[in-house]
Motif scaffolding. Sequence first.
Motif, PDB file in Angstrom:
ATOM      1  N   PRO A 173      45.314  36.832  32.268  1.00  0.00           N
ATOM      2  CA  PRO A 173      46.225  35.865  32.892  1.00  0.00           C
ATOM      3  C   PRO A 173      46.054  35.771  34.417  1.00  0.00           C
ATOM      4  O   PRO A 173      46.236  34.699  34.990  1.00  0.00           O
ATOM      5  CB  PRO A 173      47.620  36.382  32.535  1.00  0.00           C
ATOM      6  N   VAL A 174      45.686  36.872  35.047  1.00  0.00           N
ATOM      7  CA  VAL A 174      45.437  36.837  36.493  1.00  0.00           C
ATOM      8  C   VAL A 174      44.213  35.969  36.774  1.00  0.00           C
ATOM      9  O   VAL A 174      44.224  35.157  37.708  1.00  0.00           O
ATOM     10  CB  VAL A 174      45.267  38.260  37.074  1.00  0.00           C
ATOM     11  N   LEU A 175      43.177  36.092  35.958  1.00  0.00           N
ATOM     12  CA  LEU A 175      41.995  35.242  36.098  1.00  0.00           C
ATOM     13  C   LEU A 175      42.369  33.772  35.896  1.00  0.00           C
ATOM     14  O   LEU A 175      41.965  32.903  36.686  1.00  0.00           O
ATOM     15  CB  LEU A 175      40.901  35.651  35.107  1.00  0.00           C
ATOM     16  N   ILE A 176      43.143  33.494  34.873  1.00  0.00           N
ATOM     17  CA  ILE A 176      43.570  32.108  34.617  1.00  0.00           C
ATOM     18  C   ILE A 176      44.379  31.576  35.795  1.00  0.00           C
ATOM     19  O   ILE A 176      44.187  30.433  36.234  1.00  0.00           O
ATOM     20  CB  ILE A 176      44.353  32.018  33.288  1.00  0.00           C
TER      21      ILE A 176
ATOM     22  N   HIS B   8      44.096  32.476  38.883  1.00  0.00           N
ATOM     23  CA  HIS B   8      43.146  32.202  39.966  1.00  0.00           C
ATOM     24  C   HIS B   8      42.416  30.878  39.741  1.00  0.00           C
ATOM     25  O   HIS B   8      42.232  30.102  40.690  1.00  0.00           O
ATOM     26  CB  HIS B   8      42.130  33.345  40.093  1.00  0.00           C
ATOM     27  N   LEU B   9      42.007  30.629  38.521  1.00  0.00           N
ATOM     28  CA  LEU B   9      41.338  29.357  38.218  1.00  0.00           C
ATOM     29  C   LEU B   9      42.267  28.168  38.494  1.00  0.00           C
ATOM     30  O   LEU B   9      41.839  27.154  39.066  1.00  0.00           O
ATOM     31  CB  LEU B   9      40.850  29.342  36.771  1.00  0.00           C
ATOM     32  N   VAL B  10      43.517  28.306  38.118  1.00  0.00           N
ATOM     33  CA  VAL B  10      44.496  27.250  38.386  1.00  0.00           C
ATOM     34  C   VAL B  10      44.679  27.073  39.892  1.00  0.00           C
ATOM     35  O   VAL B  10      44.708  25.946  40.399  1.00  0.00           O
ATOM     36  CB  VAL B  10      45.843  27.558  37.685  1.00  0.00           C
TER      37      VAL B  10
ATOM     38  N   LEU C 136      38.446  31.715  45.624  1.00  0.00           N
ATOM     39  CA  LEU C 136      37.242  31.763  44.787  1.00  0.00           C
ATOM     40  C   LEU C 136      36.641  33.168  44.757  1.00  0.00           C
ATOM     41  O   LEU C 136      36.133  33.603  43.713  1.00  0.00           O
ATOM     42  CB  LEU C 136      36.207  30.750  45.281  1.00  0.00           C
ATOM     43  N   ALA C 137      36.707  33.883  45.872  1.00  0.00           N
ATOM     44  CA  ALA C 137      36.214  35.266  45.896  1.00  0.00           C
ATOM     45  C   ALA C 137      36.974  36.108  44.880  1.00  0.00           C
ATOM     46  O   ALA C 137      36.382  36.891  44.131  1.00  0.00           O
ATOM     47  CB  ALA C 137      36.352  35.868  47.291  1.00  0.00           C
ATOM     48  N   GLY C 138      38.290  35.936  44.840  1.00  0.00           N
ATOM     49  CA  GLY C 138      39.089  36.662  43.854  1.00  0.00           C
ATOM     50  C   GLY C 138      38.741  36.271  42.433  1.00  0.00           C
ATOM     51  O   GLY C 138      38.667  37.116  41.537  1.00  0.00           O
TER      52      GLY C 138
ATOM     53  N   VAL D  55      35.820  35.147  41.325  1.00  0.00           N
ATOM     54  CA  VAL D  55      34.525  35.760  41.000  1.00  0.00           C
ATOM     55  C   VAL D  55      34.708  37.258  40.765  1.00  0.00           C
ATOM     56  O   VAL D  55      34.165  37.822  39.797  1.00  0.00           O
ATOM     57  CB  VAL D  55      33.490  35.489  42.116  1.00  0.00           C
ATOM     58  N   GLY D  56      35.496  37.895  41.618  1.00  0.00           N
ATOM     59  CA  GLY D  56      35.759  39.325  41.443  1.00  0.00           C
ATOM     60  C   GLY D  56      36.384  39.636  40.099  1.00  0.00           C
ATOM     61  O   GLY D  56      36.027  40.614  39.434  1.00  0.00           O
ATOM     62  N   LEU D  57      37.308  38.792  39.672  1.00  0.00           N
ATOM     63  CA  LEU D  57      37.945  39.003  38.374  1.00  0.00           C
ATOM     64  C   LEU D  57      36.982  38.756  37.221  1.00  0.00           C
ATOM     65  O   LEU D  57      37.088  39.390  36.170  1.00  0.00           O
ATOM     66  CB  LEU D  57      39.169  38.093  38.241  1.00  0.00           C
ATOM     67  N   LEU D  58      36.042  37.838  37.416  1.00  0.00           N
ATOM     68  CA  LEU D  58      35.057  37.532  36.369  1.00  0.00           C
ATOM     69  C   LEU D  58      34.031  38.649  36.192  1.00  0.00           C
ATOM     70  O   LEU D  58      33.600  38.920  35.069  1.00  0.00           O
ATOM     71  CB  LEU D  58      34.324  36.227  36.686  1.00  0.00           C
ATOM     72  N   VAL D  59      33.624  39.268  37.279  1.00  0.00           N
ATOM     73  CA  VAL D  59      32.505  40.213  37.205  1.00  0.00           C
ATOM     74  C   VAL D  59      32.917  41.679  37.257  1.00  0.00           C
ATOM     75  O   VAL D  59      32.130  42.546  36.887  1.00  0.00           O
ATOM     76  CB  VAL D  59      31.448  39.937  38.312  1.00  0.00           C
ATOM     77  N   ALA D  60      34.112  41.961  37.707  1.00  0.00           N
ATOM     78  CA  ALA D  60      34.515  43.360  37.878  1.00  0.00           C
ATOM     79  C   ALA D  60      34.910  43.980  36.551  1.00  0.00           C
ATOM     80  O   ALA D  60      35.618  43.368  35.758  1.00  0.00           O
ATOM     81  CB  ALA D  60      35.678  43.453  38.856  1.00  0.00           C
ATOM     82  N   GLY D  61      34.462  45.186  36.349  1.00  0.00           N
ATOM     83  CA  GLY D  61      34.928  45.945  35.196  1.00  0.00           C
ATOM     84  C   GLY D  61      36.380  46.336  35.395  1.00  0.00           C
ATOM     85  O   GLY D  61      37.190  46.307  34.485  1.00  0.00           O
ATOM     86  N   ASP D  62      36.704  46.692  36.639  1.00  0.00           N
ATOM     87  CA  ASP D  62      38.070  47.064  37.005  1.00  0.00           C
ATOM     88  C   ASP D  62      38.470  46.244  38.224  1.00  0.00           C
ATOM     89  O   ASP D  62      38.097  46.578  39.343  1.00  0.00           O
ATOM     90  CB  ASP D  62      38.138  48.558  37.324  1.00  0.00           C
ATOM     91  N   PRO D  63      39.221  45.154  38.013  1.00  0.00           N
ATOM     92  CA  PRO D  63      39.604  44.302  39.144  1.00  0.00           C
ATOM     93  C   PRO D  63      40.322  45.051  40.262  1.00  0.00           C
ATOM     94  O   PRO D  63      40.221  44.673  41.422  1.00  0.00           O
ATOM     95  CB  PRO D  63      40.525  43.257  38.505  1.00  0.00           C
ATOM     96  N   ALA D  64      41.030  46.134  39.938  1.00  0.00           N
ATOM     97  CA  ALA D  64      41.758  46.884  40.963  1.00  0.00           C
ATOM     98  C   ALA D  64      40.822  47.526  41.981  1.00  0.00           C
ATOM     99  O   ALA D  64      41.232  47.824  43.096  1.00  0.00           O
ATOM    100  CB  ALA D  64      42.632  47.952  40.316  1.00  0.00           C
ATOM    101  N   SER D  65      39.549  47.709  41.612  1.00  0.00           N
ATOM    102  CA  SER D  65      38.597  48.313  42.550  1.00  0.00           C
ATOM    103  C   SER D  65      37.560  47.298  43.042  1.00  0.00           C
ATOM    104  O   SER D  65      36.591  47.685  43.688  1.00  0.00           O
ATOM    105  CB  SER D  65      37.914  49.516  41.900  1.00  0.00           C
TER     106      SER D  65
END
Length: 175
Positions: free
Chosen positions: A33-36, A38-40, A76-78, A80-90
């Motif tokens: 939902p955080v990724l969604i 961000h897309l919105v 957009l950086a966020g 991309v980070g959410l798309l590629v990160a295994g752990d978004p918190a890091s």
Amino acid sequence: MLRRTRETAPAGLVPLAWGFTIAAHLGLVADRPVLIAHLVMDVLLVAFVALSWSDMAAGVLRAWRLVILVGIPVTLAGTVGLLVAGDPASSPLVATSLVGWTLLPVPALWYTGRESRGVAQTVNYTAAGLAAAGALVHLGGLVAGAVPDSRIRIAGLALVGVGQTVGIVDAAVRY
């Protein structure tokens, strides 16, 4: 109607975004939902600046147009980070996006206060101060290695959210 929506919608979207961010930090919202969200936000920011470009050509609105323009790649950086990160918190990209949005509105709030008079000036200076203090508190917690749901980071985000909300609600009501 579209103009009125552009003028008032941010007064609801800003506190919603910070509430959602805090909920995510507390583990109440999953990564998808955080990724969604961000897309919105990516789409809304681009649409808002495109539809409001000429309305935001002068005065304090020009400062806010700059906030949105810089905020697009920050968001957009966020994403991309959410798309590629295994752990978004890091993820450094997610952190860049979050810290960017804690700081970006502060100069525009201060400038709005400087260009205003009376109560509007006080409101915007207060909003800028709260948002700046929150950004520094959150960033301090982040740099110190505090976990996302730590009291210090949540307190910082809450101050940012209150400061930015005060500023945008005042703008929606006053102007």
